[in-house]
Design a protein around this motif. Structure first.
Motif, short mmCIF file in Angstrom:
data_model
loop_
_atom_site.label_atom_id
_atom_site.label_comp_id
_atom_site.label_asym_id
_atom_site.label_seq_id
_atom_site.Cartn_x
_atom_site.Cartn_y
_atom_site.Cartn_z
N VAL A 43 0.92 -1.61 0.03
CA VAL A 43 0.23 -0.37 0.20
C VAL A 43 0.71 1.33 0.45
O VAL A 43 0.61 2.10 -0.10
CB VAL A 43 -0.67 0.13 0.97
CG1 VAL A 43 -1.62 1.45 1.06
CG2 VAL A 43 -1.77 -0.83 1.11
N ILE A 44 1.90 1.01 0.56
CA ILE A 44 2.76 2.48 0.98
C ILE A 44 3.70 2.71 -0.53
O ILE A 44 3.27 4.00 -0.20
CB ILE A 44 3.21 2.24 2.48
CG1 ILE A 44 2.25 2.37 3.63
CG2 ILE A 44 4.50 3.20 2.10
CD1 ILE A 44 3.50 2.52 5.13
N LEU A 45 4.51 1.47 -0.87
CA LEU A 45 4.69 1.71 -2.01
C LEU A 45 4.19 2.03 -2.99
O LEU A 45 4.46 2.87 -4.13
CB LEU A 45 5.96 -0.03 -2.34
CG LEU A 45 6.45 -0.04 -1.80
CD1 LEU A 45 7.56 -1.52 -1.86
CD2 LEU A 45 8.13 0.92 -1.65
N SER A 46 3.16 1.66 -2.92
CA SER A 46 1.71 2.42 -4.63
C SER A 46 2.01 3.51 -4.23
O SER A 46 1.57 4.47 -5.46
CB SER A 46 0.31 1.20 -4.28
OG SER A 46 -0.66 1.96 -5.56
N VAL A 73 15.00 3.51 -3.79
CA VAL A 73 14.24 4.27 -4.84
C VAL A 73 13.42 4.39 -5.57
O VAL A 73 13.33 2.79 -6.08
CB VAL A 73 15.36 4.36 -6.15
CG1 VAL A 73 15.53 4.71 -7.33
CG2 VAL A 73 16.90 5.86 -5.57
N VAL A 74 12.35 4.55 -5.52
CA VAL A 74 11.37 4.37 -6.55
C VAL A 74 10.80 4.71 -7.96
O VAL A 74 10.59 5.88 -7.70
CB VAL A 74 9.60 4.61 -5.61
CG1 VAL A 74 8.14 3.96 -5.91
CG2 VAL A 74 10.66 3.74 -4.28
N HIS A 75 10.56 4.36 -8.55
CA HIS A 75 10.34 4.77 -10.02
C HIS A 75 8.61 4.54 -10.45
O HIS A 75 7.55 4.18 -9.42
CB HIS A 75 11.05 3.81 -11.04
CG HIS A 75 12.29 2.96 -10.97
ND1 HIS A 75 13.63 3.98 -11.69
CD2 HIS A 75 13.30 2.63 -9.83
CE1 HIS A 75 14.12 3.99 -11.11
NE2 HIS A 75 14.77 3.08 -10.44
N PRO A 76 8.57 5.57 -11.16
CA PRO A 76 6.82 5.83 -11.87
C PRO A 76 6.22 4.38 -12.73
O PRO A 76 5.19 4.54 -11.91
CB PRO A 76 7.39 6.59 -12.78
CG PRO A 76 8.29 7.22 -12.83
CD PRO A 76 9.08 6.32 -11.86
N ILE A 80 11.27 -1.14 -7.55
CA ILE A 80 11.96 -0.27 -6.95
C ILE A 80 13.90 -0.85 -6.46
O ILE A 80 14.09 -1.86 -6.88
CB ILE A 80 11.70 -1.40 -5.26
CG1 ILE A 80 10.31 -1.24 -5.26
CG2 ILE A 80 12.23 -0.34 -4.24
CD1 ILE A 80 9.52 0.52 -5.02
N GLY A 81 13.77 -0.18 -6.45
CA GLY A 81 15.82 0.33 -6.97
C GLY A 81 16.68 -0.15 -5.18
O GLY A 81 15.75 1.07 -4.45
N GLY A 82 17.63 -0.40 -4.80
CA GLY A 82 18.19 -0.02 -3.37
C GLY A 82 19.39 0.67 -3.31
O GLY A 82 20.17 0.97 -4.48
N GLU A 83 19.85 1.39 -2.27
CA GLU A 83 20.78 1.89 -1.89
C GLU A 83 21.32 1.02 -1.18
O GLU A 83 20.92 0.31 -0.61
CB GLU A 83 20.38 3.84 -1.83
CG GLU A 83 19.42 3.75 -3.41
CD GLU A 83 19.86 6.25 -2.91
OE1 GLU A 83 19.99 6.46 -1.99
OE2 GLU A 83 19.81 6.66 -3.61
N GLU A 84 22.35 2.05 -0.39
CA GLU A 84 23.16 1.25 1.03
C GLU A 84 22.30 1.55 2.30
O GLU A 84 21.28 2.59 2.35
CB GLU A 84 24.37 2.31 0.98
CG GLU A 84 25.71 2.10 -0.26
CD GLU A 84 26.71 2.96 0.60
OE1 GLU A 84 26.91 3.45 1.13
OE2 GLU A 84 27.58 2.93 -0.76
#
Length: 432
Positions: A43-46, A73-76, A80-84
């Motif tokens: 829900v939150i990621l959406s 990092v959340v793309h349109p 989902i991309g991950g950082e450190e």
């Protein structure tokens, strides 16, 4: 490589551990609630993904839960991309999974010296060569749940959290196949103490994780309801139907499929039920010690784990003989004082019965169910703490409406209940 993404909008997400969370976008907060951690994260990621769509570019979000903080990092597109990891997060101590929960051997089935089999040591690679197995073990320890699981899906080598590793280890514990059959008796002399749900759910946890060969047996001659609360097979057979067929089923000519005429398979939860007949008077379905011995011989021949719903009459021949065949005793109780006291008195009585019964009592597991919706988890925990001096271990499980009335099915339980019952089953397994 870290994406060059503007710092604004400033997005943070907080997960509270009770399926609630808070999302803040430039200091404007929204609260969320769901039925599970996974649903809450979706829900939150959406919601964050919609922000990325509106801006037409990826956005950063910092997530925080009881395992620490992460920058994502959340793309349109929703990717989902991950950082450190956020620097303040302490490193997780790496421990072998086996060190979290140990599996003691069953004293009655320790191999004799002539049966001892030494495990062959794993061959070590020659000097200078790295084992191909090392990378496989590392991949097996990757996170699959929570934010670590989300990040691991991007390809980053994120290991499972301590919480997830313990859950995996408990699932591994209840998946074991012990040499020889094991009998687990679920007892309490007071009616309504949650014996039947405890029997069915434990059987489901062990069968769903460890596979077939699990029986739930209603050993109640006074209106046992295990049959009413579980799936019925293609017949209406009960213990009384099985008794006249014991000689054939114990003969070399009998086949495992022959037992299907007498037990009721749970198609979802993968265990079988041997029903009593709640429509008959107790006087019409008495079972002698010899009858019980024959029934148990059949159960031990065809099943590796036998969970027995004991009934309430502690003076019945079948009840006492059940104790003689038991490997692990489980006291089922609710947080109500009368149920807990009945369980405690039973343990004290068994400790005085004989040496074998005293050992069962001292090694018993107590499962305290929060049976009232208006009750609290603290009440159940308090009752469990009160059994510390009487039993090997006491655990509590939360209230779940799926347990109170209707068919007992593991998948109908909430995720919090399933997690608590897996832990309870792992505690039981340590005594097998």
């Amino acid at each position: 490589m870290t994406l060059e993404i503007p710092a604004l909008p400033r997005i943070t997400a907080r997960f509270n551990g009770d399926y609630t969370g808070e999302l803040s976008i430039d200091d404007v907060s929204e609260s969320f609630a769901a039925e599970s951690d996974e649903q809450l994260r979706e829900v939150i990621l959406s919601r964050v993904s919609r922000v990325a769509v509106e801006l037409g570019r990826p956005v950063k979000v910092t997530t925080t839960d009881n395992e620490g903080a992460w920058s994502l990092v959340v793309h349109p597109s929703g990717e989902i991309g991950g950082e450190e990891r956020v620097p303040d997060e302490p490193a997780i101590e790496e421990k072998p999974l086996a060190s979290l929960i140990s599996l003691p051997s069953h004293p009655a089935t320790m191999p004799t010296p002539s049966m001892q089999i030494e495990a062959e040591p794993e061959p070590a690679p020659l000097a200078g060569r790295r084992s191909f197995l090392t990378e496989e073990r590392r991949k097996a320890d990757r996170a699959k749940k929570g934010w670590r699981g989300v990040i691991a899906m991007t390809g980053l080598p994120i290991t499972a959290s301590t919480k997830e590793r313990i859950e995996r280890d408990e699932a591994h514990t209840v998946s074991q196949h012990w040499p020889g059959p094991r009998t687990i008796a679920i007892v309490n002399g007071k009616g309504g103490a949650n014996k039947t749900p405890t029997t069915a759910i434990l059987a489901a946890v062990f069968a769903r994780n460890g596979g077939s060969g699990v029986l739930a047996w209603d050993n109640n001659e006074t209106r046992g309801t295990l049959g009413w609360r579980t799936e019925q097979g293609l017949h209406d057979a009960t213990v009384q139907t099985l008794l006249p067929n014991t000689e054939h089923l114990l003969s070399p000519a009998a086949q495992s499929s022959d037992l299907s005429h007498f037990v009721h398979h749970q198609t979802g939860d993968k265990y079988d039920v041997l029903r009593s007949n709640p429509t008959m008077l107790a006087t019409q379905q008495r079972i002698s010690s010899d009858d019980f011995d024959n029934l148990h011989s059949i159960a031990a021949k065809y099943f590796r784990l036998i969970f027995i719903d004991s009934g309430n009459d502690e003076s019945a021949e079948r009840w006492l003989r059940m104790i003689d065949h038991t490997d692990q005793l489980v006291i089922a109780t609710t947080a109500l004082g009368e149920h807990a006291e009945a369980g405690a008195l039973l343990l004290e009585a068994l400790s005085q019965r004989d040496q074998a019964s005293a050992r069962l009592a001292s090694q018993a597991v107590v499962i305290v169910s929060q049976s009232e919706k208006t009750g609290s988890a603290a009440d159940a925990r308090k009752v469990a703490d009160g059994f510390e001096s009487l039993a090997r271990q006491a655990v509590s499980v939360p209230f779940d409406p799926a347990i109170h009335g209707g068919r007992l099915e593991y998948t109908a339980l909430s995720s919090a209940s399933r997690r608590a019952w897996l832990h309870a089953a792992a505690v039981v397994a340590k005594g097998l």
